[in-house]
Design a protein around this motif. Structure first.
Motif, mmCIF file in Angstrom:
data_model
loop_
_atom_site.group_PDB
_atom_site.id
_atom_site.type_symbol
_atom_site.label_atom_id
_atom_site.label_comp_id
_atom_site.label_asym_id
_atom_site.label_seq_id
_atom_site.Cartn_x
_atom_site.Cartn_y
_atom_site.Cartn_z
ATOM 1 N N ASP A 83 0.863 -1.177 0.000
ATOM 2 C CA ASP A 83 0.000 0.000 0.000
ATOM 3 C C ASP A 83 0.907 1.237 0.000
ATOM 4 N N GLN A 84 1.274 1.697 -1.194
ATOM 5 C CA GLN A 84 2.206 2.815 -1.317
ATOM 6 C C GLN A 84 1.597 4.097 -0.747
ATOM 7 N N PHE B 280 18.001 8.281 -1.530
ATOM 8 C CA PHE B 280 16.889 7.825 -0.713
ATOM 9 C C PHE B 280 16.725 8.728 0.502
ATOM 10 N N HIS B 281 15.469 8.852 0.972
ATOM 11 C CA HIS B 281 15.202 9.419 2.288
ATOM 12 C C HIS B 281 15.165 8.243 3.257
ATOM 13 N N LEU B 282 15.597 8.469 4.494
ATOM 14 C CA LEU B 282 15.633 7.422 5.510
ATOM 15 C C LEU B 282 14.916 7.893 6.767
ATOM 16 N N SER C 162 12.657 5.985 -2.293
ATOM 17 C CA SER C 162 13.575 6.262 -3.393
ATOM 18 C C SER C 162 13.278 7.636 -3.958
ATOM 19 N N LEU C 163 14.326 8.305 -4.403
ATOM 20 C CA LEU C 163 14.197 9.645 -4.971
ATOM 21 C C LEU C 163 14.602 9.612 -6.437
ATOM 22 N N SER D 43 9.400 7.425 -7.013
ATOM 23 C CA SER D 43 9.375 7.482 -5.562
ATOM 24 C C SER D 43 8.549 6.312 -5.030
ATOM 25 N N GLN D 44 9.228 5.374 -4.399
ATOM 26 C CA GLN D 44 8.590 4.201 -3.810
ATOM 27 C C GLN D 44 8.962 4.151 -2.336
#
Length: 144
Positions: free
Chosen positions: A67-68, A91-93, A105-106, A111-112
């Protein structure tokens, strides 16, 4: 018919031999920390083999959420996997005090959102605790 099958098999073998894992060439990880809603100026470079391995492991073993949803909470940090001759990935963390972790992911990827494995979260937490003024998030808020 056998000739076509043989050609297809040779083509498949050639394609498999040419494909490489893009993350094999990662040499460093550049990270920018966030304070509140803004990225903190300056970068931290992780270039020790073990630290780079933890970030690669986090990225490759993360499980895409079925469910993105976009994460509304500002990230703990943004990191970029940098390697010679490879496409850098960013990536953002997010890591919480309750040992929950996510990455998004950027660009240049779509963007996932991905959930990090428990062991990976612990490894990343150990790396981040070595940094000055780093504190884990209390919670993560997702878009409705």
């Amino acid at each position: 018919m056998k000739k076509k099958l043989l050609i297809m098999m040779l083509l498949l073998i050639a394609l498999c031999a040419c494909s490489t894992n893009e993350l094999e060439n990662v040499e460093t990880v550049k990270a920018s920390y966030w304070i509140g809603n803004e990225e903190f100026p300056g970068e931290v470079v992780f270039d020790e083999y073990q630290e780079v391995g933890v970030f690669i492991n986090a990225t490759t073993n993360a499980k895409e959420l079925d469910d993105q949803k976009f994460i509304k909470t500002p990230p703990l940090l943004t990191y970029e996997l940098i390697g010679e001759g490879s496409n850098n990935k960013s990536f953002h963390l997010w890591i919480t005090e309750d040992e929950e972790g996510f990455i998004q992911s950027l660009v240049p990827q779509d963007s996932q959102t991905y959930r990090l494995e428990e062991d990976t979260v612990k490894d990343l937490t150990n790396i981040l605790k070595k940094q000055e003024n780093t504190s884990l998030l209390t919670n993560i808020e997702f878009e409705d």
